[in-house]
Write a protein that holds these residues in place. Structure first.
Motif, mmCIF file in Angstrom:
data_model
loop_
_atom_site.group_PDB
_atom_site.id
_atom_site.type_symbol
_atom_site.label_atom_id
_atom_site.label_comp_id
_atom_site.label_asym_id
_atom_site.label_seq_id
_atom_site.Cartn_x
_atom_site.Cartn_y
_atom_site.Cartn_z
ATOM 1 N N LEU A 187 -8.708 -27.263 30.515
ATOM 2 C CA LEU A 187 -7.380 -26.857 30.911
ATOM 3 C C LEU A 187 -7.849 -25.695 31.720
ATOM 4 C CD1 LEU A 187 -6.479 -28.758 28.491
ATOM 5 C CD2 LEU A 187 -4.551 -27.143 28.327
ATOM 6 N N THR A 188 -6.893 -25.071 32.668
ATOM 7 C CA THR A 188 -7.012 -23.959 33.361
ATOM 8 C C THR A 188 -6.810 -22.552 32.223
ATOM 9 O OG1 THR A 188 -6.043 -24.749 35.366
ATOM 10 C CG2 THR A 188 -5.974 -22.564 35.107
ATOM 11 N N GLY A 189 -6.102 -22.701 31.509
ATOM 12 C CA GLY A 189 -5.798 -21.572 30.653
ATOM 13 C C GLY A 189 -4.794 -21.753 29.607
ATOM 14 N N VAL A 190 -4.520 -20.641 28.782
ATOM 15 C CA VAL A 190 -3.719 -20.518 27.920
ATOM 16 C C VAL A 190 -2.410 -19.580 28.211
ATOM 17 C CG1 VAL A 190 -5.093 -21.348 26.015
ATOM 18 C CG2 VAL A 190 -4.820 -18.924 26.668
ATOM 19 N N ALA A 191 -1.252 -19.977 27.592
ATOM 20 C CA ALA A 191 0.046 -18.922 27.785
ATOM 21 C C ALA A 191 0.335 -18.575 26.671
ATOM 22 C CB ALA A 191 1.008 -19.747 28.615
ATOM 23 N N LEU A 192 0.561 -17.006 26.513
ATOM 24 C CA LEU A 192 0.770 -16.441 25.335
ATOM 25 C C LEU A 192 2.301 -15.698 25.567
ATOM 26 C CD1 LEU A 192 -2.394 -14.309 24.864
ATOM 27 C CD2 LEU A 192 -1.866 -16.712 23.839
ATOM 28 N N ALA A 193 3.071 -15.754 24.448
ATOM 29 C CA ALA A 193 4.454 -15.168 24.557
ATOM 30 C C ALA A 193 4.365 -13.796 23.993
ATOM 31 C CB ALA A 193 5.347 -15.896 23.259
ATOM 32 N N ASP A 194 5.492 -13.025 24.222
ATOM 33 C CA ASP A 194 5.386 -11.571 23.969
ATOM 34 C C ASP A 194 6.699 -11.253 23.279
ATOM 35 O OD1 ASP A 194 4.972 -8.743 24.041
ATOM 36 O OD2 ASP A 194 6.281 -9.002 25.907
ATOM 37 N N HIS A 195 6.836 -10.556 22.297
ATOM 38 C CA HIS A 195 7.747 -9.822 21.702
ATOM 39 C C HIS A 195 7.041 -8.779 20.699
ATOM 40 C CE1 HIS A 195 11.394 -11.894 22.688
ATOM 41 N NE2 HIS A 195 10.732 -13.053 22.833
ATOM 42 N N VAL A 196 7.821 -7.725 20.620
ATOM 43 C CA VAL A 196 6.980 -6.436 19.953
ATOM 44 C C VAL A 196 7.737 -6.392 18.562
ATOM 45 C CG1 VAL A 196 6.533 -3.835 19.917
ATOM 46 C CG2 VAL A 196 6.430 -5.374 21.838
ATOM 47 N N ALA A 197 8.970 -6.069 18.605
ATOM 48 C CA ALA A 197 9.883 -6.086 16.979
ATOM 49 C C ALA A 197 11.159 -6.704 17.384
ATOM 50 C CB ALA A 197 9.774 -4.324 16.841
ATOM 51 N N VAL A 198 11.201 -7.680 16.728
ATOM 52 C CA VAL A 198 12.527 -8.469 17.014
ATOM 53 C C VAL A 198 13.558 -7.894 15.717
ATOM 54 C CG1 VAL A 198 13.589 -10.585 16.778
ATOM 55 C CG2 VAL A 198 11.194 -10.375 17.536
ATOM 56 N N PRO A 199 14.827 -7.385 16.089
ATOM 57 C CA PRO A 199 15.560 -7.011 15.068
ATOM 58 C C PRO A 199 16.296 -8.124 14.245
ATOM 59 C CG PRO A 199 16.038 -5.764 17.173
ATOM 60 C CD PRO A 199 15.047 -6.695 17.356
ATOM 61 N N GLU A 200 16.599 -8.158 13.037
ATOM 62 C CA GLU A 200 17.095 -9.190 12.347
ATOM 63 C C GLU A 200 18.470 -9.414 12.639
ATOM 64 O OE1 GLU A 200 17.679 -10.389 7.676
ATOM 65 O OE2 GLU A 200 16.917 -8.418 8.131
ATOM 66 N N GLY A 201 19.083 -10.537 12.851
ATOM 67 C CA GLY A 201 20.314 -10.676 13.328
ATOM 68 C C GLY A 201 20.609 -10.530 14.537
ATOM 69 N N PHE A 202 19.803 -10.515 15.644
ATOM 70 C CA PHE A 202 20.023 -10.302 16.989
ATOM 71 C C PHE A 202 21.079 -11.186 17.712
ATOM 72 C CE2 PHE A 202 16.348 -12.993 17.286
ATOM 73 C CZ PHE A 202 16.813 -13.814 18.255
ATOM 74 N N ALA A 203 21.939 -10.815 18.413
ATOM 75 C CA ALA A 203 23.109 -11.361 18.858
ATOM 76 C C ALA A 203 22.689 -12.025 20.403
ATOM 77 C CB ALA A 203 24.351 -10.500 19.114
ATOM 78 N N SER A 204 21.763 -11.565 21.062
ATOM 79 C CA SER A 204 21.131 -12.087 22.290
ATOM 80 C C SER A 204 21.078 -13.506 22.357
ATOM 81 C CB SER A 204 19.969 -11.128 22.865
ATOM 82 O OG SER A 204 20.429 -9.853 23.181
ATOM 83 N N VAL A 205 21.110 -14.187 23.463
ATOM 84 C CA VAL A 205 20.960 -15.600 23.496
ATOM 85 C C VAL A 205 19.957 -15.796 24.511
ATOM 86 C CG1 VAL A 205 21.837 -17.822 23.784
ATOM 87 C CG2 VAL A 205 23.329 -16.214 22.858
ATOM 88 N N HIS A 206 18.758 -16.646 24.014
ATOM 89 C CA HIS A 206 17.544 -16.995 25.085
ATOM 90 C C HIS A 206 18.249 -17.634 26.147
ATOM 91 C CE1 HIS A 206 14.103 -19.308 26.052
ATOM 92 N NE2 HIS A 206 13.254 -18.293 25.748
ATOM 93 N N PRO A 207 17.641 -17.423 27.434
ATOM 94 C CA PRO A 207 18.030 -18.250 28.615
ATOM 95 C C PRO A 207 18.156 -19.696 28.495
ATOM 96 C CG PRO A 207 16.141 -16.514 29.036
ATOM 97 C CD PRO A 207 16.634 -16.516 27.858
ATOM 98 N N SER A 208 17.528 -20.361 27.370
ATOM 99 C CA SER A 208 17.451 -21.726 27.372
ATOM 100 C C SER A 208 18.808 -22.294 26.484
ATOM 101 C CB SER A 208 16.431 -22.261 26.276
ATOM 102 O OG SER A 208 16.627 -21.884 24.953
ATOM 103 N N GLY A 209 19.595 -21.195 26.023
ATOM 104 C CA GLY A 209 20.773 -21.375 25.482
ATOM 105 C C GLY A 209 20.889 -21.292 23.826
ATOM 106 N N GLU A 210 19.410 -21.509 23.444
ATOM 107 C CA GLU A 210 19.121 -21.567 22.135
ATOM 108 C C GLU A 210 18.267 -20.316 21.777
ATOM 109 O OE1 GLU A 210 17.050 -25.096 21.602
ATOM 110 O OE2 GLU A 210 18.847 -26.166 22.106
ATOM 111 N N ASN A 211 18.343 -19.898 20.284
ATOM 112 C CA ASN A 211 17.391 -18.671 19.888
ATOM 113 C C ASN A 211 16.332 -19.637 19.198
ATOM 114 O OD1 ASN A 211 18.907 -16.836 20.519
ATOM 115 N ND2 ASN A 211 20.078 -16.667 19.015
ATOM 116 N N PRO A 212 15.191 -19.660 19.792
ATOM 117 C CA PRO A 212 14.132 -20.574 19.271
ATOM 118 C C PRO A 212 13.136 -19.696 18.112
ATOM 119 C CG PRO A 212 13.475 -19.618 21.334
ATOM 120 C CD PRO A 212 14.959 -19.012 21.088
ATOM 121 N N PHE A 213 13.550 -18.361 17.642
ATOM 122 C CA PHE A 213 12.791 -17.959 16.648
ATOM 123 C C PHE A 213 13.660 -16.803 15.836
ATOM 124 C CE2 PHE A 213 11.982 -15.793 20.565
ATOM 125 C CZ PHE A 213 12.635 -14.576 20.243
#
Length: 283
Positions: free
Chosen positions: A27-53
């Motif tokens: 494989l050419t490489g690996v891809a790593l996700a990024d978040h630093v500190a995720v507030p509990e009960g956040f209201a923002s919606v992921h661009p996919s339309g779902e909250n995956p985490f």
């Protein structure tokens, strides 16, 4: 087509072994996700339309993880998919990325985005409403330090006189921009590549056409440009060949679904990477 294995929600003690296995399988490489500190009960919606985490999902720091993976391999690339630039400061980012580039023989691919989790961006002290403009200034500041070592900048968000940051990378840092808004596509064209997500084929073609128009307007239609996207269709070598013909240079490989308990062991992950390589790389 270049393949980057998605690495998310895995045991931290497996990360280096995953990198070694991905390299061994071609494989050419690996891809790593990024978040630093995720507030509990956040209201923002992921661009996919779902909250995956949730706020308890594991997100090891991608640059530190990249450092470990790159030091354990010789050819593997590590892509941040994507690093949320505007909730950082440009000085730390420029220094860390320059150091990683130097130590890895320029194998870091800095995928960046403006972010969607507004609560996290606010928590880290930035204004979500101006994150695009802040990102543009940060990219310019980083590039000045990487290119010249000494830089100054006078903008809306950052204002500083002559300042040094050494050592410089030995080769230009490759910056790929995520997002599908008009602003994101234009930002990608000003840099080295575009990082897409999961889209239907019709939308992929529309986005590729628009990228082509923007590159032509910028006089960059013939230069090198990376285009990563994941088609919402059953993965197959034929599909990827057709995407490659339309200008897609790389995609995310999913040898297992992140967090899948049937692939919890590193042995299962190695087997999955081998099967993927047989089907898509060594065909």
């Amino acid at each position: 087509m270049k393949y980057y294995a998605a690495v998310m929600f895995e045991d931290t003690d497996q990360l280096v072994d995953i990198a070694r296995a991905a390299e061994a399988e071609g494989l050419t490489g690996v891809a790593l996700a990024d978040h630093v500190a995720v507030p509990e009960g956040f209201a923002s919606v992921h661009p996919s339309g779902e909250n995956p985490f949730s706020h308890t999902s594991p997100f090891p720091d991608p640059l530190i993880t990249a450092s470990a993976m790159l030091s354990a391999t010789t050819t593997l690339e590590v892509l941040t998919y994507v690093y949320i630039l505007p909730m950082r400061d440009p000085f730390s980012v420029a220094s860390q990325v320059a150091t990683l580039s130097l130590l890895s023989n320029n194998r870091l691919r800095l995928g960046i985005g403006v972010g969607w989790l507004r609560e996290e961006i606010e928590l880290l002290g930035a204004d979500p409403s101006s994150r695009g403009r802040r990102t543009d200034e940060m990219i310019e500041i980083c590039r000045r330090f990487w290119r010249d070592g000494t830089a100054e900048f006078h903008g809306e968000f950052f204002d500083f006189g002559s300042t040094g940051m050494y050592p410089q990378p030995e080769a230009p840092v490759s910056v790929w921009v995520g997002g599908k808004s008009e602003a994101a596509l234009a930002r990608a064209v000003r840099n080295d590549g575009w990082v897409g997500m999961n889209y239907d084929l019709s939308e992929i073609h529309r986005l590729l056409d628009r990228l082509g128009e923007l590159r032509k307007e910028a006089g960059k239609e013939d230069g090198p440009f990376e285009t990563m996207v994941i088609p919402n269709a059953e993965p197959s070598p034929r599909l990827h060949d057709k995407m490659n013909e339309h200008g897609v240079t790389s995609t995310i490989a999913m040898p297992w679904y992140p967090g899948d308990p049937t692939h919890a062991s590193i042995e299962a992950k190695r087997d999955a990477l081998g099967r993927f390589a047989d089907a898509f790389i060594r065909r």
